[in-house]
Enzyme design. Structure first.
Site, PDB file in Angstrom:
ATOM      1  N   HIS A 125      37.906  61.747  56.998  1.00  0.00           N
ATOM      2  CA  HIS A 125      37.835  60.307  57.262  1.00  0.00           C
ATOM      3  C   HIS A 125      38.850  59.914  58.345  1.00  0.00           C
ATOM      4  O   HIS A 125      38.511  59.268  59.336  1.00  0.00           O
ATOM      5  CB  HIS A 125      38.099  59.553  55.957  1.00  0.00           C
ATOM      6  N   GLU A 126      40.097  60.317  58.141  1.00  0.00           N
ATOM      7  CA  GLU A 126      41.138  59.951  59.110  1.00  0.00           C
ATOM      8  C   GLU A 126      40.851  60.581  60.468  1.00  0.00           C
ATOM      9  O   GLU A 126      41.099  59.985  61.506  1.00  0.00           O
ATOM     10  CB  GLU A 126      42.530  60.364  58.606  1.00  0.00           C
ATOM     11  N   HIS A 160      38.751  58.447  62.444  1.00  0.00           N
ATOM     12  CA  HIS A 160      39.484  57.388  63.159  1.00  0.00           C
ATOM     13  C   HIS A 160      40.062  57.932  64.477  1.00  0.00           C
ATOM     14  O   HIS A 160      40.039  57.253  65.503  1.00  0.00           O
ATOM     15  CB  HIS A 160      40.640  56.852  62.310  1.00  0.00           C
ATOM     16  N   HIS A 213      37.217  58.071  66.897  1.00  0.00           N
ATOM     17  CA  HIS A 213      36.782  56.721  67.281  1.00  0.00           C
ATOM     18  C   HIS A 213      37.684  56.184  68.389  1.00  0.00           C
ATOM     19  O   HIS A 213      37.217  55.690  69.415  1.00  0.00           O
ATOM     20  CB  HIS A 213      36.844  55.828  66.031  1.00  0.00           C
TER      21      HIS A 213
END
Ligand SMILES: [Zn+2]
Length: 684
Positions: free
Chosen positions: A470-471, A474, A477
């Site tokens: 998940h991180e 980021h 992104h």
């Protein structure tokens, strides 16, 4: 310093990127003295830029000298502030953390006055009058800046504006105090060795001892395993009750003041309620949309939650050989965990053996490299803040630099206690004119997985792998974003969307093919066996109905708090008692469980009373709708499909906040977005 042309075919953007050298990381060695000197210089710089913008005669205003000048006025400043803020969270040196905190506090206080400058707002209005034709990005930048000035109260008469500023300062102070009270809470229970039955040795070894008893506190790493595994229900109850009172009456009193100030602020600014004010710049835009989102789902989720609770109630009855036993609030985590072991039949500790951090990291790199056609290069001997910290460069297939990131993975005294990605440099085009070089982004993931020891590598739980993935989403992104302006980088997307790309990527760790890539037994190097991977994957929906119902009940509580004024309550705002009553009412209406009679729970809800997520807690579930919808394409076209990954990079990651979020999603999907995939995932 090297630089070259970077040509991206997909986007037809000419991006020439600067490369960083070791010198660019010397900030990691800043001393307290260095930090002290920085902020006054930044404040001076900001004032000078604003003066320059104000002095331009109105008829000579252009997008470049006014709007771009304003938007980029923080570029240099934020790069210093990000670094100080990161050091505050990761520096191994207490003195440096303290000076960083002081510097940040001072900076924030000073900036309130600098930013509230009516003449700057008048400059923007004067520029707008020229009605210059703008491209999509520039038009969005102007729109966003204008909206943020309206929200700062510049349209108000001077007296009102002054009042607003005072209330905002007071609110910020109360919110910080609220979070501090929960963080500082040292409440705990004492337990004997026997009362720790069910917990792992490594957990017990990590506990402090006082007068021959073990101490279990309210911080997550101590609280959660205890609630999940301690056999002793009396002690679980004792801990849950303490947790329900975290923050205490003093925080409920603060909460009342905070709510009052928030509604006053909305009032002064001319919004019906604080919720209207908060939701305006988000993807949802209107509070009515948020309410209908929550209210359409909650009744259905309540049914799922009932089924989940019925399952664990059955388990409790078998366990205690008592046909009438009921599930209590302090049983949920314990029996949910037991049910997971029973239904899916895998040993969590055995599972961990397949996932030493080093192997997982290599796997994560492999997956992201394939998906987005990029490469990772480890940079050695760069100055960093700790010897365990690693620096990487992201490159495209032609070896051109895209961005940089740092991994700081192991716990340390005084380090930030959760997992998050921090900005260090916001990438952007260095100058307004076409074909000027870009500054690459730099970010840092800060996490806390167990540190490897001799003969004992850092073995990751599946939850930790999901968090890592998940991180890392980021990081992608932000780092792959090609926005020209730092104000339109990915982290600047609306708060109820910014989690969606990472939430979507969580799906990868629930896929057998990916689990094989991420695994390698710490002794034999073997990949995760099929049966184990399948058992793990089938456990994905475990207790998801209850969890979703709980998330949305919290979101509803948050929303109701921030519209109270419109409900014509005689005694608005809610006092301490009414706050706990509303909590009890909301939770017990939508969850099939009686809450603790010791409930002061709103007192620990820092997400909403500490600032950030107020009238915004819904965002976590809202963004999941788009995460699920976007994932459908990968589900159909293949989880490692380069074309799909390329489209995702092109339409979502590279665009950052330069377009409306909904438009980005729909251009990736090639159709209107909908909530079908989201409902299906929840089992509805
Ligand atoms: Zn996140």
């Amino acid at each position: 310093m090297l630089s070259w042309r970077y040509k991206n075919k997909i986007n037809n953007v000419n991006m020439q990127k600067t490369e960083y050298t070791k010198k660019d990381f010397l900030w990691t060695k800043w001393t307290s003295k260095d930090i002290e000197k920085i902020v006054p210089k930044l404040i001076k710089e900001k004032k000078e830029i604003y003066e320059k913008i104000k002095k331009i005669p109105n008829e000579k205003r252009t997008f470049k000298n006014t709007i771009y000048a304003l938007a980029s006025s923080d570029d240099n400043i934020s790069h210093f502030i990000y670094k100080i803020y990161l050091l505050l969270n990761v520096s191994p040196n207490k003195k440096i953390r303290e000076s960083a905190q002081k510097a940040i506090d001072f900076f924030e206080k000073e900036m309130v006055d600098i930013l509230h400058d009516k003449k700057i707002y008048e400059a923007v209005k004067a520029y707008k009058k020229q009605k210059e034709k703008l491209n999509t990005e520039d038009a969005k930048l102007l729109k966003d800046i204008s909206l943020s000035y309206k929200r700062m109260g510049f349209d108000l008469p001077e007296k009102k504006q002054k009042e607003l500023k005072e209330k905002q300062k007071k609110l910020a102070k109360f919110e910080t105090q609220f979070s501090k009270n929960t963080n500082d809470c040292k409440d705990q229970i004492r337990v004997s060795k026997k009362e720790l039955l069910g917990l792992e040795d490594s957990y017990i070894k990590g506990l402090k001892k006082k007068n021959g008893k073990y101490v279990v506190g309210l911080q997550y790493p101590e609280l959660i395993p205890f609630m999940q595994m301690a056999k002793n229900s009396k002690k679980r109850k004792e801990l849950a009750d303490k947790s329900a009172q975290k923050g205490g009456i003093k925080n409920l009193k603060l909460a009342k003041e905070i709510l009052k100030l928030r509604e006053d602020i909305a009032d002064i600014l001319g919004y019906e309620t604080y919720a209207d004010y908060k939701i305006e710049p988000k993807m949802a835009k209107k509070k009515e949309k948020v309410f209908s989102f929550i209210e359409s789902l909650l009744p259905k989720l309540k049914n799922l939650a009932k089924k989940d609770i019925a399952k664990i109630e059955k388990l409790k009855r078998e366990d205690l050989k008592d046909k009438k036993a009921k599930i209590k609030y302090y049983d949920i985590a314990y029996y949910a965990n037991k049910l997971k072991e029973k239904e899916y039949g895998f040993d969590v500790n055995k599972l961990k053996e397949y996932f030493p951090f080093k192997k997982v990291k290599e796997g994560v790199f492999e997956v992201y490299a394939k998906l987005f056609s990029i490469e990772f290069e480890k940079l050695e001997n760069y100055p960093l803040w700790h010897k365990d910290v690693e620096l990487y460069k992201i490159k495209d297939k032609k070896q051109n630099t895209i961005a940089y990131f740092v991994l700081d993975m192991y716990p340390r005294e005084g380090k930030y206690g959760h997992a998050a990605v921090f900005e260090i440099v916001d990438g952007h085009q260095k100058d307004f004119s076409e074909n000027t070089p870009f500054l690459p982004s730099v970010v840092s993931m800060v996490a806390n997985i167990p540190k490897p020891k001799k003969n004992n590598p850092s073995l990751m739980s599946h939850y930790e792998i999901e968090t890592f993935f998940h991180e890392f989403g980021h990081i992608m992104h932000q780092c792959l974003c090609q926005s020209k302006y730092s104000a339109q980088l990915s982290f600047k997307t609306a708060w109820d969307f910014v989690e969606a790309p990472s939430q979507m990527l969580e799906n990868w760790v629930w896929n057998k093919k990916i689990l094989k890539i991420l695994s390698g037994h710490y002794k034999s190097g073997a990949k995760i066996p099929d049966e184990l991977a399948e058992a793990l994957i089938s456990s994905k929906k475990h207790f998801s109905g209850y969890d979703a119902a709980r998330q949305l009940s919290l979101a509803l509580f948050d929303m109701e708090l921030h519209i109270k004024k419109t409900q014509k309550k005689k005694n608005y705002p809610l006092d301490e008692k009414e706050l706990t009553v509303l909590w009890k009412k909301t939770m017990e209406k939508w969850l099939p469980i009686k809450i603790s009679s010791k409930n002061l729970q709103p007192a620990a809800f820092s997400h909403i009373f500490g600032g950030g997520y107020s009238a915004g807690y819904y965002g976590y579930m809202w963004s999941k709708v788009y995460a699920s919808d976007m994932f459908l394409r990968f589900k159909k076209e293949g989880i490692l499909n380069k074309k799909t990954g390329g489209d995702y990079k092109k339409y979502i990651l590279q665009k950052g906040a330069s377009r409306e979020e909904l438009k980005l999603v729909e251009s990736f999907l090639g159709r209107k977005a909908n909530n079908k995939a989201f409902l299906k995932e929840l089992g509805l």
